[in-house]
Design an enzyme around this catalytic site. Structure first.
Site, PDB file in Angstrom:
ATOM      1  N   HIS A 265       0.872  -1.192   0.000  1.00  0.00           N
ATOM      2  CA  HIS A 265       0.000   0.000   0.000  1.00  0.00           C
ATOM      3  C   HIS A 265       0.904   1.236   0.000  1.00  0.00           C
ATOM      4  O   HIS A 265       1.746   1.388  -0.889  1.00  0.00           O
ATOM      5  CB  HIS A 265      -0.912  -0.099   1.235  1.00  0.00           C
ATOM      6  CG  HIS A 265      -2.081   0.837   1.285  1.00  0.00           C
ATOM      7  ND1 HIS A 265      -2.467   1.645   0.244  1.00  0.00           N
ATOM      8  CD2 HIS A 265      -2.973   1.105   2.293  1.00  0.00           C
ATOM      9  CE1 HIS A 265      -3.533   2.349   0.596  1.00  0.00           C
ATOM     10  NE2 HIS A 265      -3.858   2.040   1.843  1.00  0.00           N
ATOM     11  N   HIS A 306      -1.750  -2.468  -9.683  1.00  0.00           N
ATOM     12  CA  HIS A 306      -2.749  -1.910  -8.771  1.00  0.00           C
ATOM     13  C   HIS A 306      -3.954  -2.837  -8.754  1.00  0.00           C
ATOM     14  O   HIS A 306      -4.303  -3.414  -9.783  1.00  0.00           O
ATOM     15  CB  HIS A 306      -3.186  -0.510  -9.225  1.00  0.00           C
ATOM     16  CG  HIS A 306      -3.879   0.253  -8.156  1.00  0.00           C
ATOM     17  ND1 HIS A 306      -5.222   0.116  -7.914  1.00  0.00           N
ATOM     18  CD2 HIS A 306      -3.400   1.138  -7.252  1.00  0.00           C
ATOM     19  CE1 HIS A 306      -5.544   0.897  -6.892  1.00  0.00           C
ATOM     20  NE2 HIS A 306      -4.466   1.516  -6.473  1.00  0.00           N
ATOM     21  N   ASP A 364       2.902   5.636  -6.705  1.00  0.00           N
ATOM     22  CA  ASP A 364       4.054   5.542  -5.796  1.00  0.00           C
ATOM     23  C   ASP A 364       5.381   5.494  -6.532  1.00  0.00           C
ATOM     24  O   ASP A 364       6.415   5.841  -5.973  1.00  0.00           O
ATOM     25  CB  ASP A 364       3.923   4.299  -4.903  1.00  0.00           C
ATOM     26  CG  ASP A 364       2.851   4.476  -3.853  1.00  0.00           C
ATOM     27  OD1 ASP A 364       2.698   5.610  -3.377  1.00  0.00           O
ATOM     28  OD2 ASP A 364       2.165   3.507  -3.522  1.00  0.00           O
TER      29      ASP A 364
HETATM   30  N1  CMC Z   1       5.562  -7.088 -10.126  1.00  0.00           N
HETATM   31  C1  CMC Z   1       5.435  -8.298 -10.700  1.00  0.00           C
HETATM   32  N2  CMC Z   1       4.280  -8.964 -10.841  1.00  0.00           N
HETATM   33  C2  CMC Z   1       3.183  -8.389 -10.349  1.00  0.00           C
HETATM   34  C3  CMC Z   1       3.225  -7.117  -9.727  1.00  0.00           C
HETATM   35  C4  CMC Z   1       4.466  -6.458  -9.629  1.00  0.00           C
HETATM   36  N3  CMC Z   1       4.551  -5.249  -9.066  1.00  0.00           N
HETATM   37  N4  CMC Z   1       1.986  -6.772  -9.326  1.00  0.00           N
HETATM   38  C5  CMC Z   1       1.185  -7.791  -9.670  1.00  0.00           C
HETATM   39  N5  CMC Z   1       1.908  -8.761 -10.305  1.00  0.00           N
HETATM   40  C6  CMC Z   1       1.360 -10.007 -10.907  1.00  0.00           C
HETATM   41  C7  CMC Z   1       1.069 -11.041  -9.837  1.00  0.00           C
HETATM   42  O1  CMC Z   1       2.156 -11.902  -9.630  1.00  0.00           O
HETATM   43  C8  CMC Z   1      -0.133 -11.761 -10.432  1.00  0.00           C
HETATM   44  O2  CMC Z   1       0.335 -12.663 -11.403  1.00  0.00           O
HETATM   45  P1  CMC Z   1      -0.477 -14.043 -11.692  1.00  0.00           P
HETATM   46  O3  CMC Z   1      -1.828 -13.633 -12.189  1.00  0.00           O
HETATM   47  O4  CMC Z   1       0.348 -14.718 -12.734  1.00  0.00           O
HETATM   48  O5  CMC Z   1      -0.551 -14.764 -10.382  1.00  0.00           O
HETATM   49  C9  CMC Z   1      -0.896 -10.650 -11.168  1.00  0.00           C
HETATM   50  O6  CMC Z   1       0.112  -9.666 -11.501  1.00  0.00           O
HETATM   51  C10 CMC Z   1      -1.994 -10.006 -10.347  1.00  0.00           C
HETATM   52  O7  CMC Z   1      -1.424  -9.597  -9.118  1.00  0.00           O
HETATM   53  P2  CMC Z   1      -2.143  -9.676  -7.705  1.00  0.00           P
HETATM   54  O8  CMC Z   1      -1.126  -9.781  -6.645  1.00  0.00           O
HETATM   55  O9  CMC Z   1      -3.210 -10.739  -7.767  1.00  0.00           O
HETATM   56  O10 CMC Z   1      -2.836  -8.274  -7.657  1.00  0.00           O
HETATM   57  P3  CMC Z   1      -3.401  -7.548  -6.371  1.00  0.00           P
HETATM   58  O11 CMC Z   1      -4.525  -6.735  -6.856  1.00  0.00           O
HETATM   59  O12 CMC Z   1      -3.693  -8.517  -5.275  1.00  0.00           O
HETATM   60  O13 CMC Z   1      -2.177  -6.638  -5.882  1.00  0.00           O
HETATM   61  C11 CMC Z   1      -0.702  -4.806  -5.717  1.00  0.00           C
HETATM   62  C12 CMC Z   1      -2.063  -5.300  -6.226  1.00  0.00           C
HETATM   63  C13 CMC Z   1      -0.642  -3.282  -5.860  1.00  0.00           C
HETATM   64  C14 CMC Z   1      -0.568  -5.154  -4.233  1.00  0.00           C
HETATM   65  C15 CMC Z   1       0.419  -5.483  -6.542  1.00  0.00           C
HETATM   66  O14 CMC Z   1       0.320  -5.082  -7.900  1.00  0.00           O
HETATM   67  C16 CMC Z   1       1.814  -5.152  -5.992  1.00  0.00           C
HETATM   68  O15 CMC Z   1       2.285  -5.835  -5.082  1.00  0.00           O
HETATM   69  N6  CMC Z   1       2.486  -4.074  -6.553  1.00  0.00           N
HETATM   70  C17 CMC Z   1       3.746  -3.632  -6.011  1.00  0.00           C
HETATM   71  C18 CMC Z   1       3.496  -2.780  -4.766  1.00  0.00           C
HETATM   72  C19 CMC Z   1       2.958  -1.408  -5.103  1.00  0.00           C
HETATM   73  O16 CMC Z   1       3.457  -0.731  -5.993  1.00  0.00           O
HETATM   74  N7  CMC Z   1       1.923  -0.980  -4.356  1.00  0.00           N
HETATM   75  C20 CMC Z   1       1.339   0.360  -4.483  1.00  0.00           C
HETATM   76  C21 CMC Z   1      -0.073   0.334  -4.959  1.00  0.00           C
HETATM   77  S1  CMC Z   1      -0.622   1.961  -5.508  1.00  0.00           S
HETATM   78  C22 CMC Z   1      -0.670   2.951  -4.113  1.00  0.00           C
HETATM   79  C23 CMC Z   1      -1.678   2.557  -3.102  1.00  0.00           C
HETATM   80  O17 CMC Z   1      -2.861   2.477  -3.437  1.00  0.00           O
HETATM   81  O18 CMC Z   1      -1.289   2.332  -1.951  1.00  0.00           O
END
Ligand code: CMC
Length: 428
Positions: A265, A306, A364
């Site tokens: 987050h 995201h 971010d």
């Molecule tokens: N790098 C590599 N792979 C990723 C990433 C990433 N940053 N983000 C998602 N994926 C992949 C993930 O492995 C999954 O692949 P598969 O479908 O093959 O299993 C797919 O994309 C969907 O990801 P998810 O984890 O199911 O998505 P989520 O909605 O649960 O998570 C997130 C969203 C923001 C937590 C995630 O994208 C992440 O960890 N990003 C990096 C951290 C980040 O930048 N966070 C800030 C978010 S914006 C500011 C805020 O709102 O706080």
């Protein structure tokens, strides 16, 4: 009442009728509140398809990359408005006229100082305490300093608490920083704008006044504005859940700050810089892109992806432009760290894995780069996010408290042991 119904039948059993509601924008929602009386719960870990409340504040269309605050697109607010005006908009529901803006700005300025005991409280933290740890503790402790505004049923109290939180957050945030770097606290200067004042308290010292470049004050204001609210994200939902028990607003915002801290987050802006430092050189980008794609490697490209946006995050579009402006003003476009960031962004935007999964740079990614260029240490990045987001949290809290609400109490799919016989210690 809704005329539309969704029909659910489990294992061919009697149909259960569930009302379907339509908002002004966005997906329709199925009201599953009666399911418990039919012997079922819904199961949605991570709340991917759960609307936890009704709200008039912010709307996101993640597929189209749209973010509206009270109906106004974020990019329009970023171009024509400022953070103080956005605070008024989120809190009050409409843009202020000139007189209302002046009065609101005056009210916020009037509350920027903190009780002297807050200084002593902060000084009690270890010298190298993470500023987010200090912020979390100090905001939680605000309810011990401002008892006179804790009656959540009193509109006047709620309003004073909201103004206090918005006004004092930059002061407390800057104090967390000063404690972290071991410098004397700098008091607010109410002749300055909200953002200029924050930079003054961060970078000024008793021996030297901080001369704020207007482009940096504008960038700071944009950062606050772009973080002001974001619908029912993890920290806002935490604030609502804490508030649903009747807890006071300072306790609820402290809970929100704790939820924001994680790297998935608000902690992502700090994590972006740690990641860039770890990658170290443009030559290593490919190796890290491969790590991010590897399912067996926990590494993720921080600042990308995201939960809701499956398109460019509209905040990131504005932030990217601000980032370019700041790097140019500071003359650091060719700094190896920023060149590395730009190259990483370009490669990820073209890479099949990121393109197919719609993993765009998020807010971010750019805010971290801007703040780093402005000389703000990484440990302060999430504190700044929290400062900007405070108005969103308090607006959601207020919206909940002023409408009918019940304590938030999710249920579970239990997968533990069935009833067992107790075995006495000597027989185990
Ligand atoms: N790098 C590599 N792979 C990723 C990433 C990433 N940053 N983000 C998602 N994926 C992949 C993930 O492995 C999954 O692949 P598969 O479908 O093959 O299993 C797919 O994309 C969907 O990801 P998810 O984890 O199911 O998505 P989520 O909605 O649960 O998570 C997130 C969203 C923001 C937590 C995630 O994208 C992440 O960890 N990003 C990096 C951290 C980040 O930048 N966070 C800030 C978010 S914006 C500011 C805020 O709102 O706080």
């Amino acid at each position: 009442m809704s005329e539309r119904r969704a029909i659910l039948s489990v294992d061919g059993g009697d149909p259960i009728e569930l009302p379907v509601y339509q908002g002004t924008l966005g997906q329709d929602v199925i009201d599953i509140g009666s399911l418990g009386s039919h012997g079922f719960f819904t199961y949605d870990p991570g709340f991917s398809a759960t609307a936890a409340c009704q709200s008039d504040i912010t709307f996101i269309d993640g597929n189209k990359g749209i973010l509206l605050h009270r109906g106004y697109p974020i990019e329009v607010l970023a171009e024509h408005s400022d953070y103080i005006e956005a605070c008024y908009l989120l809190l009050e529901g409409a843009l202020p006229n000139a007189e209302q803006k002046k009065t609101f700005e005056h009210t916020i300025k009037y509350h920027t100082m903190v009780n002297m005991s807050v200084e002593q409280f902060i000084s009690g933290f270890r010298y190298d305490a993470h500023p987010m740890a200090v912020l979390c503790g100090v905001v939680g402790a605000m309810s011990s300093f401002y008892h006179d505004s804790l009656d959540i049923t009193d509109q006047e109290h709620r309003s004073i608490s909201a103004h206090r939180l918005i006004a004092k957050m930059p002061t407390i945030a800057a104090m967390c920083y000063k404690h972290f770097v071991g410098q004397p606290y700098i008091y607010p200067d109410n002749t300055m704008s909200y953002s200029e004042n924050f930079l003054h308290m961060m970078f000024g010292t008793p021996c030297e006044k901080y001369e704020c470049h207007p482009a940096l004050a504008k960038a700071m204001d944009r950062i606050f504005l772009l973080h002001a609210d974001h619908e029912q994200n993890a920290s806002t939902s935490t604030v609502r859940l804490a508030g649903s028990s009747g807890a006071n607003p300072f306790a609820c915002i402290a809970a929100g700050i704790a939820a924001l801290w994680g790297p998935a987050h608000g902690g992502a802006n700090e994590a972006v810089l740690s990641m860039l430092a770890e990658i170290g050189h443009e030559d290593n980008i490919e190796e890290y892109i491969n790590k991010a794609k590897d399912k067996n490697d926990p590494f993720r490209l921080m600042g990308f992806g995201h939960r809701v946006y499956k398109n460019y995050d509209p905040r990131a579009t504005v932030m990217r432009q601000t980032c370019d402006e700041v790097l140019e003003v500071l003359g650091v476009q060719n700094d190896p760290l920023f060149r590395l960031a730009k190259k990483l962004e370009k490669i990820a935007l073209e890479d099949e894995y990121f393109v197919s999964k719609k993993l765009y740079p998020n807010v971010d990614f750019y805010s971290g780069i801007i703040l780093k260029a402005m000389g703000i240490p990484e440990e302060m990045f999430t504190v700044i996010f929290a400062t900007g987001r405070t108005v969103g949290w308090i607006s959601h809290w207020n919206e909940m408290i002023t409408n009918p609400y019940r304590i938030g109490r999710p249920r579970q799919l239990y997968t533990g042991a069935n009833v067992r016989d107790f075995i006495n210690l000597e027989d185990r």
